[in-house]
Design an enzyme around this catalytic site. Structure first.
Site, PDB file in Angstrom:
ATOM      1  N   LEU A   1       0.882  -1.164   0.000  1.00 26.34           N
ATOM      2  CA  LEU A   1       0.000   0.000   0.000  1.00 26.34           C
ATOM      3  C   LEU A   1       0.922   1.217   0.000  1.00 26.34           C
ATOM      4  O   LEU A   1       2.004   1.184   0.597  1.00 26.34           O
ATOM      5  CB  LEU A   1      -0.878   0.016   1.257  1.00 26.34           C
ATOM      6  CG  LEU A   1      -1.967  -1.054   1.347  1.00 26.34           C
ATOM      7  CD1 LEU A   1      -2.702  -0.961   2.682  1.00 26.34           C
ATOM      8  CD2 LEU A   1      -2.969  -0.919   0.205  1.00 26.34           C
ATOM      9  N   ASP A   2       0.483   2.301  -0.647  1.00 21.60           N
ATOM     10  CA  ASP A   2       1.318   3.503  -0.710  1.00 21.60           C
ATOM     11  C   ASP A   2       1.569   4.076   0.685  1.00 21.60           C
ATOM     12  O   ASP A   2       0.816   3.801   1.627  1.00 21.60           O
ATOM     13  CB  ASP A   2       0.630   4.581  -1.562  1.00 21.60           C
ATOM     14  CG  ASP A   2       0.520   4.159  -3.017  1.00 21.60           C
ATOM     15  OD1 ASP A   2       1.343   3.332  -3.454  1.00 21.60           O
ATOM     16  OD2 ASP A   2      -0.405   4.647  -3.696  1.00 21.60           O
ATOM     17  N   TYR A   3       2.578   4.919   0.764  1.00 20.50           N
ATOM     18  CA  TYR A   3       2.971   5.570   2.026  1.00 20.50           C
ATOM     19  C   TYR A   3       1.766   6.253   2.697  1.00 20.50           C
ATOM     20  O   TYR A   3       1.583   6.159   3.912  1.00 20.50           O
ATOM     21  CB  TYR A   3       4.054   6.598   1.683  1.00 20.50           C
ATOM     22  CG  TYR A   3       4.705   7.280   2.849  1.00 20.50           C
ATOM     23  CD1 TYR A   3       5.453   6.551   3.768  1.00 20.50           C
ATOM     24  CD2 TYR A   3       4.597   8.662   3.019  1.00 20.50           C
ATOM     25  CE1 TYR A   3       6.077   7.184   4.830  1.00 20.50           C
ATOM     26  CE2 TYR A   3       5.218   9.295   4.078  1.00 20.50           C
ATOM     27  CZ  TYR A   3       5.953   8.552   4.989  1.00 20.50           C
ATOM     28  OH  TYR A   3       6.556   9.178   6.043  1.00 20.50           O
TER      29      TYR A   3
ATOM     30  N   HIS B   1      -0.066   1.670  -7.338  1.00 21.42           N
ATOM     31  CA  HIS B   1      -0.783   2.954  -7.467  1.00 21.42           C
ATOM     32  C   HIS B   1      -1.999   2.855  -8.404  1.00 21.42           C
ATOM     33  O   HIS B   1      -2.417   3.849  -8.967  1.00 21.42           O
ATOM     34  CB  HIS B   1       0.138   4.064  -8.000  1.00 21.42           C
ATOM     35  CG  HIS B   1       1.511   4.057  -7.417  1.00 21.42           C
ATOM     36  ND1 HIS B   1       1.736   4.190  -6.068  1.00 21.42           N
ATOM     37  CD2 HIS B   1       2.727   3.930  -7.996  1.00 21.42           C
ATOM     38  CE1 HIS B   1       3.048   4.136  -5.851  1.00 21.42           C
ATOM     39  NE2 HIS B   1       3.662   3.968  -6.989  1.00 21.42           N
TER      40      HIS B   1
END
Ligand code: URA
Length: 237
Positions: free
Chosen positions: A101-103, A188
């Site tokens: 999962l993104d930051y 993303h």
């Protein structure tokens, strides 16, 4: 990542010196490829065969479901020394996130040292459904919904939507909250998908991973998976 000879020796199969000998003699395969040099590094997702047999793994398997908070990175370590998801789940074994999962994305992330299960869950052919709640800039229109349902092409490949529901339209602040279900795992992908319709993602949360939800957990908390849940994940193959 660890040296191949060390991983073989740590499995209890033989000494490190014997492992080096096996490698040099072409008896070791990693992901189907014979390795004959000693410098190669591997991780838990790699399938290692020695003398035609799958390398037994000594470590007990551990499985966790984490409610990832924002400002954490989905990897084992970070060169910028930012907090990782692994830092949030203390364990004696070396855990790896299943996908990423993104930051700034929050929500459900699995962590395990079971490379076989990780391979099953991240393989595109297994079509594991992930449901995201996204708050986006702008009003999502009927045309946007139509386009999403039809399938938007991102980087030459159609993004198949398995679920789509508008939760709330805020006309005053001009933003929309919606649920999007995706069965693929490109990085993303939700942000790219919604950006392609001119809706920048302001907040993103993964609420569901296959049959698993965040029920009972607060941000930053985690719980071990039950044996039943692990079996059910295996059965998704
Ligand atoms: N899609 C994204 O854009 N970001 C995530 O973190 C997960 C899916």
């Amino acid at each position: 990542m660890e040296r191949l000879q060390k991983v073989i020796a740590n499995s209890g199969l033989c000494s490190r010196r014997k492992a080096e000998e096996l490698i040099l003699n072409g008896k070791v395969k990693v992901n189907g490829k014979i390795i004959t040099e000693l410098g190669v590094k591997v991780n838990i997702q790699d399938e290692i065969f020695v003398n035609g047999k799958l390398l037994p793994q000594k470590e007990t398997k551990e499985y966790y479901l984490l409610y990832k908070p924002e400002k954490t990175i989905s990897s084992v370590q970070d060169e910028k020394k930012r907090k990782t998801v692994v830092d949030l789940v203390p364990s004696k074994v070396r855990l790896y996130p299943v996908g990423r999962l993104d930051y700034d994305t929050t929500g459900l992330l699995l962590l395990t040292n079971d490379g076989q299960l990780t391979n099953i869950l991240t393989h595109p052919k297994h079509n594991i459904e992930k449901i995201y709640k996204a708050k986006v800039k702008g009003i999502v229109t009927k045309e946007d919904i139509f386009k999403l349902k039809k399938g938007v092409i991102i980087e030459n490949r159609k993004v198949e939507i398995s679920y789509l529901k508008i939760k709330k339209i805020n006309y005053e602040n001009k933003n929309t909250t919606l649920y999007v279900g995706i069965v693929e795992g490109r990085n993303h992908i939700v942000k790219k998908l919604l950006a392609s319709l001119n809706h920048e993602v302001l907040e993103l949360k993964r609420e569901r991973y296959a049959f698993l939800t965040l029920d009972g957990l607060k941000k930053g908390e985690y719980r071990p998976l039950t044996i039943k849940e692990v079996k059910k994940l295996y059965s998704l193959k």
